[in-house]
Design an enzyme around this catalytic site. Structure first.
Site, PDB file in Angstrom:
ATOM      1  N   ARG A  59      71.735  93.166  21.405  1.00  0.00           N
ATOM      2  CA  ARG A  59      71.125  94.500  21.520  1.00  0.00           C
ATOM      3  C   ARG A  59      72.152  95.567  21.841  1.00  0.00           C
ATOM      4  NH1 ARG A  59      66.662  92.817  25.600  1.00  0.00           N
ATOM      5  NH2 ARG A  59      67.333  90.659  25.360  1.00  0.00           N
ATOM      6  N   GLU A  96      69.838  82.910  34.678  1.00  0.00           N
ATOM      7  CA  GLU A  96      68.863  82.492  35.687  1.00  0.00           C
ATOM      8  C   GLU A  96      68.909  80.966  35.855  1.00  0.00           C
ATOM      9  OE1 GLU A  96      65.452  84.753  34.814  1.00  0.00           O
ATOM     10  OE2 GLU A  96      64.616  84.461  36.831  1.00  0.00           O
TER      11      GLU A  96
HETATM   12  O1  PRP Z   1      72.222  91.975  33.241  1.00  0.00           O
HETATM   13  P1  PRP Z   1      71.979  90.584  32.703  1.00  0.00           P
HETATM   14  O2  PRP Z   1      71.219  89.722  33.679  1.00  0.00           O
HETATM   15  O3  PRP Z   1      73.224  89.929  32.210  1.00  0.00           O
HETATM   16  O4  PRP Z   1      70.968  90.715  31.472  1.00  0.00           O
HETATM   17  C1  PRP Z   1      71.053  91.731  30.501  1.00  0.00           C
HETATM   18  C2  PRP Z   1      71.509  91.203  29.175  1.00  0.00           C
HETATM   19  O5  PRP Z   1      70.524  90.277  28.667  1.00  0.00           O
HETATM   20  C3  PRP Z   1      70.066  90.720  27.395  1.00  0.00           C
HETATM   21  O6  PRP Z   1      70.787  90.119  26.356  1.00  0.00           O
HETATM   22  P2  PRP Z   1      70.602  88.608  25.936  1.00  0.00           P
HETATM   23  O7  PRP Z   1      71.712  87.776  26.538  1.00  0.00           O
HETATM   24  O8  PRP Z   1      69.198  88.186  26.199  1.00  0.00           O
HETATM   25  O9  PRP Z   1      70.918  88.628  24.378  1.00  0.00           O
HETATM   26  P3  PRP Z   1      70.238  89.398  23.139  1.00  0.00           P
HETATM   27  O10 PRP Z   1      70.619  90.855  23.251  1.00  0.00           O
HETATM   28  O11 PRP Z   1      70.877  88.745  21.973  1.00  0.00           O
HETATM   29  O12 PRP Z   1      68.735  89.201  23.208  1.00  0.00           O
HETATM   30  C4  PRP Z   1      70.327  92.218  27.390  1.00  0.00           C
HETATM   31  O13 PRP Z   1      70.412  92.735  26.080  1.00  0.00           O
HETATM   32  C5  PRP Z   1      71.612  92.334  28.154  1.00  0.00           C
HETATM   33  O14 PRP Z   1      72.764  92.133  27.340  1.00  0.00           O
HETATM   34  N1  ADE Z   2      63.183  92.013  31.619  1.00  0.00           N
HETATM   35  C1  ADE Z   2      63.959  92.041  30.534  1.00  0.00           C
HETATM   36  N2  ADE Z   2      63.545  92.681  29.410  1.00  0.00           N
HETATM   37  C2  ADE Z   2      64.324  92.711  28.315  1.00  0.00           C
HETATM   38  N3  ADE Z   2      65.538  92.144  28.240  1.00  0.00           N
HETATM   39  C3  ADE Z   2      66.004  91.497  29.324  1.00  0.00           C
HETATM   40  N4  ADE Z   2      67.178  90.861  29.566  1.00  0.00           N
HETATM   41  C4  ADE Z   2      67.134  90.399  30.831  1.00  0.00           C
HETATM   42  N5  ADE Z   2      65.980  90.722  31.434  1.00  0.00           N
HETATM   43  C5  ADE Z   2      65.246  91.422  30.510  1.00  0.00           C
END
Ligand code: PRP
Ligand code: ADE
Length: 174
Positions: A59, A96
């Protein structure tokens, strides 16, 4: 008039019980939502001088590339392990449950470059912290970290207390 937060869809218990998932697909599929999101992030950078944007998969790509384009800088992807084809450095970080590893190309950041990190959301701050470590190992200077959304209850900002962190939308809980 609608605000950017009005376009975020909140889904309880996804991907697991107790999590409220803040969905950006409903923001970016709407022309006005997309514009408000990019303009909101851009506004957080109005006084910042930087050379390059780094965005974590996946994202962070969506919001990082238009910001790089707007500011006429390059964009550097941070990817999940095993996706980048050239020489990389990597960093493991805590999820987590368990751990994950992200990577960046070794030649993507030049020593002394001023870097802005862009992502959709900060939760625990683990992803950003790992990205910062890699950027600094390559000699980059992280001058600002910007998010569309911040889950303040997870205290990611405390973990990044040595950095200039900001978000367009701040949710008080998790
Ligand atoms: O602050 P944190 O606890 O590290 O969480 C936030 C991160 O988690 C999500 O990405 P994710 O790793 O789910 O990957 P994605 O964007 O491919 O869904 C989001 O887009 C952030 O990059
Ligand atoms: N609550 C949340 N919603 C969307 N993306 C996330 N990545 C980690 N926590 C999230």
């Amino acid at each position: 008039m609608k605000k950017v937060e009005d376009y975020v869809r909140s889904i309880p218990d996804f991907p697991e019980k107790g999590i409220i998932f803040r969905d950006i697909t409903s923001v970016i599929q709407d022309p006005e939502g997309l514009k408000l999101a990019i303009d909101g992030i851009q506004n957080l950078l109005k006084d910042v001088d930087f050379d390059v944007v780094v965005g974590p998969e996946s994202r962070g790509f969506i919001f990082g590339v238009p910001i790089a384009y707007n500011n006429h800088t390059g964009f550097v992807p941070v990817r999940k392990k095993g996706k980048l084809p050239c020489e990389t450095i990597s960093e493991e970080y805590a999820l987590e449950y368990g751990t994950a590893t992200i990577e960046i190309h070794k030649d993507a950041i030049q020593p002394g470059q001023k870097v802005v990190i862009v992502d959709d959301l900060i939760a625990t701050g683990g992803t950003t912290e790992a990205a910062i470590h890699m950027i600094e190992r390559l000699g980059g200077e992280v001058v600002k970290v910007v998010f569309l959304m911040e889950l303040e209850g997870l205290k990611g900002r405390e973990r990044l207390k040595d950095y200039d962190v900001d978000a367009v939308i701040k949710y008080p809980g998790k």
